[in-house]
Design an enzyme around this catalytic site. Structure first.
Site, PDB file in Angstrom:
ATOM      1  N   ALA A  60      29.551  19.693  64.006  1.00 32.04           N
ATOM      2  CA  ALA A  60      29.918  20.990  63.432  1.00 32.04           C
ATOM      3  C   ALA A  60      30.459  21.911  64.526  1.00 32.04           C
ATOM      4  O   ALA A  60      30.072  21.786  65.688  1.00 32.04           O
ATOM      5  CB  ALA A  60      28.688  21.621  62.797  1.00 32.04           C
ATOM      6  N   GLY A 100      26.989  16.539  63.444  1.00 33.19           N
ATOM      7  CA  GLY A 100      27.610  16.351  62.139  1.00 33.19           C
ATOM      8  C   GLY A 100      28.600  15.198  62.140  1.00 33.19           C
ATOM      9  O   GLY A 100      28.835  14.571  61.100  1.00 33.19           O
ATOM     10  N   GLU A 103      26.615  12.286  61.445  1.00 30.43           N
ATOM     11  CA  GLU A 103      26.132  12.360  60.057  1.00 30.43           C
ATOM     12  C   GLU A 103      27.227  11.937  59.076  1.00 30.43           C
ATOM     13  O   GLU A 103      26.945  11.302  58.059  1.00 30.43           O
ATOM     14  CB  GLU A 103      25.624  13.775  59.751  1.00 30.43           C
ATOM     15  CG  GLU A 103      24.314  14.061  60.492  1.00 30.43           C
ATOM     16  CD  GLU A 103      23.815  15.474  60.289  1.00 30.43           C
ATOM     17  OE1 GLU A 103      24.488  16.396  60.772  1.00 30.43           O
ATOM     18  OE2 GLU A 103      22.760  15.652  59.667  1.00 30.43           O
ATOM     19  N   GLU A 123      21.700  18.226  67.919  1.00 30.83           N
ATOM     20  CA  GLU A 123      21.474  19.562  67.342  1.00 30.83           C
ATOM     21  C   GLU A 123      20.277  20.272  67.970  1.00 30.83           C
ATOM     22  O   GLU A 123      20.291  21.481  68.174  1.00 30.83           O
ATOM     23  CB  GLU A 123      21.256  19.459  65.829  1.00 30.83           C
ATOM     24  CG  GLU A 123      22.513  19.181  65.032  1.00 30.83           C
ATOM     25  CD  GLU A 123      22.844  17.701  64.885  1.00 30.83           C
ATOM     26  OE1 GLU A 123      22.334  16.878  65.685  1.00 30.83           O
ATOM     27  OE2 GLU A 123      23.617  17.371  63.974  1.00 30.83           O
TER      28      GLU A 123
HETATM   29  C1  LIG Z   1      24.750  21.448  58.754  1.00 28.45           C
HETATM   30  C2  LIG Z   1      24.963  21.292  60.207  1.00 28.45           C
HETATM   31  C3  LIG Z   1      25.514  19.979  60.579  1.00 28.45           C
HETATM   32  C4  LIG Z   1      25.666  19.572  61.807  1.00 28.45           C
HETATM   33  C5  LIG Z   1      25.205  20.286  62.949  1.00 28.45           C
HETATM   34  C6  LIG Z   1      26.035  20.000  64.203  1.00 28.45           C
HETATM   35  O1  LIG Z   1      26.827  19.109  64.233  1.00 28.45           O
HETATM   36  S1  LIG Z   1      25.752  21.017  65.486  1.00 28.45           S
HETATM   37  C7  LIG Z   1      26.829  20.399  66.757  1.00 28.45           C
HETATM   38  C8  LIG Z   1      26.286  19.200  67.391  1.00 28.45           C
HETATM   39  N1  LIG Z   1      27.126  18.766  68.453  1.00 28.45           N
HETATM   40  C9  LIG Z   1      26.903  19.079  69.719  1.00 28.45           C
HETATM   41  O2  LIG Z   1      25.924  19.724  70.047  1.00 28.45           O
HETATM   42  C10 LIG Z   1      27.912  18.591  70.716  1.00 28.45           C
HETATM   43  C11 LIG Z   1      28.229  19.667  71.715  1.00 28.45           C
HETATM   44  N2  LIG Z   1      29.245  19.258  72.644  1.00 28.45           N
HETATM   45  C12 LIG Z   1      28.994  18.504  73.711  1.00 28.45           C
HETATM   46  O3  LIG Z   1      27.917  18.021  73.945  1.00 28.45           O
HETATM   47  C13 LIG Z   1      30.125  18.302  74.668  1.00 28.45           C
HETATM   48  O4  LIG Z   1      31.003  19.351  74.521  1.00 28.45           O
HETATM   49  C14 LIG Z   1      30.866  16.968  74.463  1.00 28.45           C
HETATM   50  C15 LIG Z   1      31.325  16.807  73.040  1.00 28.45           C
HETATM   51  C16 LIG Z   1      29.958  15.801  74.858  1.00 28.45           C
HETATM   52  C17 LIG Z   1      32.133  16.944  75.366  1.00 28.45           C
HETATM   53  O5  LIG Z   1      31.758  17.199  76.704  1.00 28.45           O
HETATM   54  P1  LIG Z   1      32.884  17.431  77.829  1.00 28.45           P
HETATM   55  O6  LIG Z   1      32.126  17.664  79.101  1.00 28.45           O
HETATM   56  O7  LIG Z   1      33.868  16.360  77.770  1.00 28.45           O
HETATM   57  O8  LIG Z   1      33.648  18.749  77.406  1.00 28.45           O
HETATM   58  P2  LIG Z   1      33.116  20.208  77.176  1.00 28.45           P
HETATM   59  O9  LIG Z   1      31.647  20.213  76.953  1.00 28.45           O
HETATM   60  O10 LIG Z   1      33.635  21.095  78.237  1.00 28.45           O
HETATM   61  O11 LIG Z   1      33.770  20.585  75.770  1.00 28.45           O
HETATM   62  C18 LIG Z   1      35.186  20.739  75.657  1.00 28.45           C
HETATM   63  C19 LIG Z   1      35.461  21.951  74.787  1.00 28.45           C
HETATM   64  O12 LIG Z   1      35.003  21.666  73.456  1.00 28.45           O
HETATM   65  C20 LIG Z   1      34.106  22.702  73.030  1.00 28.45           C
HETATM   66  N3  LIG Z   1      33.109  22.085  72.141  1.00 28.45           N
HETATM   67  C21 LIG Z   1      32.434  20.962  72.346  1.00 28.45           C
HETATM   68  N4  LIG Z   1      31.662  20.669  71.288  1.00 28.45           N
HETATM   69  C22 LIG Z   1      31.875  21.654  70.391  1.00 28.45           C
HETATM   70  C23 LIG Z   1      31.362  21.914  69.087  1.00 28.45           C
HETATM   71  N5  LIG Z   1      30.496  21.077  68.472  1.00 28.45           N
HETATM   72  N6  LIG Z   1      31.774  23.017  68.481  1.00 28.45           N
HETATM   73  C24 LIG Z   1      32.658  23.862  69.052  1.00 28.45           C
HETATM   74  N7  LIG Z   1      33.206  23.658  70.284  1.00 28.45           N
HETATM   75  C25 LIG Z   1      32.795  22.565  70.937  1.00 28.45           C
HETATM   76  C26 LIG Z   1      33.491  23.217  74.318  1.00 28.45           C
HETATM   77  O13 LIG Z   1      32.982  24.499  74.135  1.00 28.45           O
HETATM   78  C27 LIG Z   1      34.703  23.181  75.242  1.00 28.45           C
HETATM   79  O14 LIG Z   1      35.519  24.281  74.961  1.00 28.45           O
HETATM   80  P3  LIG Z   1      35.525  25.573  75.880  1.00 28.45           P
HETATM   81  O15 LIG Z   1      36.604  26.406  75.316  1.00 28.45           O
HETATM   82  O16 LIG Z   1      35.744  25.083  77.288  1.00 28.45           O
HETATM   83  O17 LIG Z   1      34.166  26.221  75.724  1.00 28.45           O
END
Ligand SMILES: CC/C=C\CC(=O)SCCNC(=O)CCNC(=O)[C@H](O)C(C)(C)COP(=O)(O)OP(=O)(O)OC[C@H]1O[C@@H](n2cnc3c(N)ncnc32)[C@H](O)[C@@H]1OP(=O)(O)O
Length: 724
Positions: A60, A100, A103, A123
């Site tokens: 998400a 998500g 999921e 999450e």
């Molecule tokens: C009903 C609810 C259902 C579902 C709930 C969810 O899904 S909650 C979200 C769960 N997912 C996460 O927690 C994943 C979070 N992201 C990460 O762990 C890392 O970003 C990832 C995907 C492993 C990539 O890592 P990497 O080191 O390659 O890059 P970076 O972290 O710098 O991310 C790059 C840019 O993407 C943005 N970003 C990453 N994940 C999300 C996200 N889920 N939502 C929005 N944005 C995301 C991150 O902020 C970076 O952007 P920036 O502009 O530099 O902040």
């Protein structure tokens, strides 16, 4: 929705939202539309879901959680829609399938992954739980123990492990999309009932109750006041007790509770703060220092504890290292320790020692030959904290190293300008404050001096990135940011002992707040002699203290000689088996309250005419935390750090600050700056000889401005550091 090929019976739905295909409102809407279209099209016999650019989805869109509910699209019903499709749906997982994203894949009837893909339900790390039915489907697929582990820790697992757990049906080394299309074609017409996870029972355990009891105790012990792991547990428990639909209702209830919690807000703030801090600093200069950046990194003399950790960290990052020591005896000791650390690190990795390749002299060599430094790109000096010694080394480095080489000093408090003054190239001198153990701790404080160039700063940031550390750039002052904020915190902890508290009470209050370890346990672990040496160096104690100096006063301010008195009695902490606590033996790790210390404290108070009083948890927390936060405001006002987020990232990654409280400055914003100010004023009046309790002018200014949100704080300062 698109077709794989013109006449293909497989419809392709591609999640597209760079850089990580987060499931924004638009993506979810398109996914739902695509599914409905594929379902309605009689020529479509199977569906494949994949992600754009080699990434399935990071889940998400985290930014969306702070938007009003009416602007969100619920993911759970879309996952149900996928599962209830009358046509087989295959997930083609490349790169990442997180939260998500995973999921969505769990709603699919088949999951095929690339061998390098990573999967997880992280999450919990942003204060939530998998709220799109993941807590109900995952235990049905891989069993309760494995599901509970993934959901309560949020860990990412590699595809090979996912295959072993049964999370994916197949892994491939080549083209994932083509393999998924083949699979989709193969399963056309096969019954879908057995592939629908919501219809499967949760696999039974020999003794579910006992298992869940133990699991809950473990989760609670590790959580230290962090709510999400326990609610994740409750959601999985519901899967073991209720039919699928009821389990989903319970999951939603728990999800809503977390979504509105301060902890979730704090963790999501911390997630973006860390990324913003890294980005800010990387863009300080157009490019790093010229030359083959990081092709050779040398650690100068000092393969002591810090040097060993730094060398290990560099080797892990595949950066060639030449480790230098002053003589063969120290070199051999250092070599043995580094090799031991690397062996242990290799055991944790797939491919082991071969992956790290540290027996290869082209990757790691040990030497006592200083002249080898003439051709390196970057030097990290890691000798102990002695200004004269550091200056001598930097003078030599300045003469020997090639013109472009970056000269880093690993120090936790010393003046970078003074060290740089020993060279003819102060623009290339920079502080790199690693945290112990350096191959484990994520923080790297990067300290620029008066002459350090923006290019040198950007190069140090590149180094942090290469080491997979969080680099935070700060200005030059005693203790920099982290330790400077830590001094008043520790000072208050010791003053509390003088006034009536005990080490275990202070530690308990701060550990209940969420710190990994309280200040006295920490001091015993690090060794009390470290601070003692530093205080002697500053003339605060020891032989250079002028005769007749009052025991509890230095330079007109309150001072506690308690730590010095313990050191004089040989109580250095764990290493001597006694410090603020007693231990089973020298080098022991189990801290036990020490009756000797309790009576020593009573005698001390009697001898100084201090009336012992009961100090409650609230006062312990307020005095320790608010004095630390107060210093943070002074640091911001002086331009030593460029934003409150930077202080928070430092504290979370280097000082064990509980992440679910968002860092000290975020915490201050949640309790309210007027409250912090009022408490500081109260304690400052009660202790007028403690300057660190006097509210900072910047804090007062923000309160006078009406307690603006953290994002706006810096706009109330006219002066900012030119380099940040
Ligand atoms: C009903 C609810 C259902 C579902 C709930 C969810 O899904 S909650 C979200 C769960 N997912 C996460 O927690 C994943 C979070 N992201 C990460 O762990 C890392 O970003 C990832 C995907 C492993 C990539 O890592 P990497 O080191 O390659 O890059 P970076 O972290 O710098 O991310 C790059 C840019 O993407 C943005 N970003 C990453 N994940 C999300 C996200 N889920 N939502 C929005 N944005 C995301 C991150 O902020 C970076 O952007 P920036 O502009 O530099 O902040």
């Amino acid at each position: 929705m698109e077709r794989y090929a013109r006449s293909s019976a497989v419809a392709v739905i591609r999640l597209r939202n760079p850089p990580v295909n987060a499931l924004s409102v638009e993506v979810l809407q398109a996914l739902e539309d695509g599914l409905k279209k594929a379902e309605a099209d009689p020529s479509v016999k199977a569906i494949m879901i994949c992600g754009e650019n080699g990434k399935f989805s990071a889940g998400a869109d985290i930014r969306g959680f702070s938007t009003p509910k009416r602007h969100r699209v619920a993911l759970g019903p879309i996952v149900s829609l996928i599962e209830s499709s009358e046509k087989p749906v295959v997930a083609a997982i490349e790169g990442i399938a997180l939260g998500g994203g995973l999921e969505v894949a769990l709603g699919c009837h088949y999951r095929l992954a690339h061998v390098k893909a990573q999967m997880g339900l992280p999450e919990v790390t942003i204060g939530l739980l998998p709220g799109a039915e993941g807590t109900q489907r995952l235990p049905r697929l891989i069993g309760v123990p494995a599901a509970l582990d993934m959901i309560t820790t949020g860990k990412h697992i590699p595809a090979t492990e996912a295959l072993k757990l049964g999370l994916v049906d197949e892994i491939v080394e080549e083209n994932t999309i083509e393999a998924a299309i083949r699979l989709a074609n193969k399963v056309i017409g096969q019954p879908l009932g057995p592939r629908r996870l919501s219809l499967k029972p949760v696999p039974k355990l020999p003794n579910t109750d006992a298992f869940l009891r133990e699991a809950l105790a473990k989760v609670k012990k590790q959580a230290r006041g962090f709510l999400a792991p326990e609610l994740c547990f409750q959601a999985v428990k519901a899967a073991t007790e209720r039919p699928f639909a009821e389990g989903v209702r319970r999951e939603r209830e728990l999800f809503q509770r977390l979504l509105s919690s301060e902890q979730a807000r704090a963790l999501q703030y911390a997630f973006f703060a860390e990324r913003a801090v890294s980005r800010d600093h990387l863009s300080l200069a157009p490019s790093p220092l010229p030359g083959t950046l990081l092709s050779d990194v040398y650690i100068y003399t000092g393969l002591g504890t810090m040097g060993q950790g730094i060398a290990t960290s560099l080797v892990k990052a595949k950066i060639p290292v030449v480790a230098l020591e002053q003589d063969l005896e120290y070199l051999n000791k250092g070599r043995k320790a580094v090799m031991g650390l690397l062996e242990r690190e290799a055991m944790k990795m797939e491919g082991g020692a071969q992956t790290l390749d540290f027996h290869n002299p082209a990757r790691l060599q040990f030497t006592v030959d200083f002249d080898l430094l003439s051709d390196v790109d970057l030097v990290i000096e890691a000798v102990f904290e002695d200004m004269a010694l550091k200056k001598e080394i930097f003078h030599k480095l300045s003469k020997i190293c090639k013109p472009g080489a970056l000269l880093c000093t690993n120090t936790s408090a010393l003046n970078i300008d003074e060290i740089a003054s020993a060279t003819s190239r102060p623009q290339q001198v920079i502080g790199t404050h690693f945290f112990s153990p350096a191959h484990v701790m994520r923080l790297l404080e990067i300290i620029y001096g008066r002459h350090t160039s923006p290019t040198a700063i950007a190069t140090a940031m590149q180094l942090a990135k290469a080491l997979k550390k969080v680099g935070v750039v700060v200005g030059n002052c005693f203790g920099f940011v982290g330790n400077r904020m830590m001094f008043p915190y520790v000072e208050q902890a010791v003053f509390l002992l003088e006034e009536g508290s005990r080490p275990e009470a202070v530690d308990q209050a701060l550990e209940d707040f969420g710190f990994k370890i309280g200040p006295f346990r920490m001091s015993d672990l690090a060794g009390l002699d470290v601070g003692w040496r530093s205080r002697k160096g500053q003339g605060l104690t020891g032989p250079s203290l002028p005769a007749g100096t009052a025991a509890r006063q230095r330079h007109g301010q309150r001072y506690s000689p308690l730590p010095d008195l313990l050191c004089e009695r040989g109580r250095f902490g764990q290493k001597t088996g006694k410090g603020w606590y007693q231990y089973e033996k020298a080098g022991g790790r189990t801290a036990v309250p020490d009756p000797w210390l309790h009576s020593f404290l009573s005698q001390y108070r009697d001898s100084h005419g201090i009336k012992t009083r009961y100090i409650d948890q609230e006062e312990i927390l307020e005095r320790c935390l608010f004095s630390l936060i107060n210093e943070g405001f002074a640091i911001l006002a002086e331009g030593i750090a460029s934003a409150p987020e930077h202080l928070d990232v430092i504290y979370i990654n280097g000082y064990g600050w509980p992440k679910h409280r968002g860092g000290p400055m975020f915490y201050a914003s949640t309790v309210g700056l007027p409250h912090v100010l009022a408490k500081l004023q109260k304690y400052s009046e009660a202790h007028p000889d403690v300057p660190k309790l006097r509210p900072s002018a910047f804090l007062k200014k923000l309160v006078a401005a009406g307690n603006p949100p953290l994002k706006e704080w810096m706009s109330y300062l006219s002066r900012q550091s030119p380099k940040l």
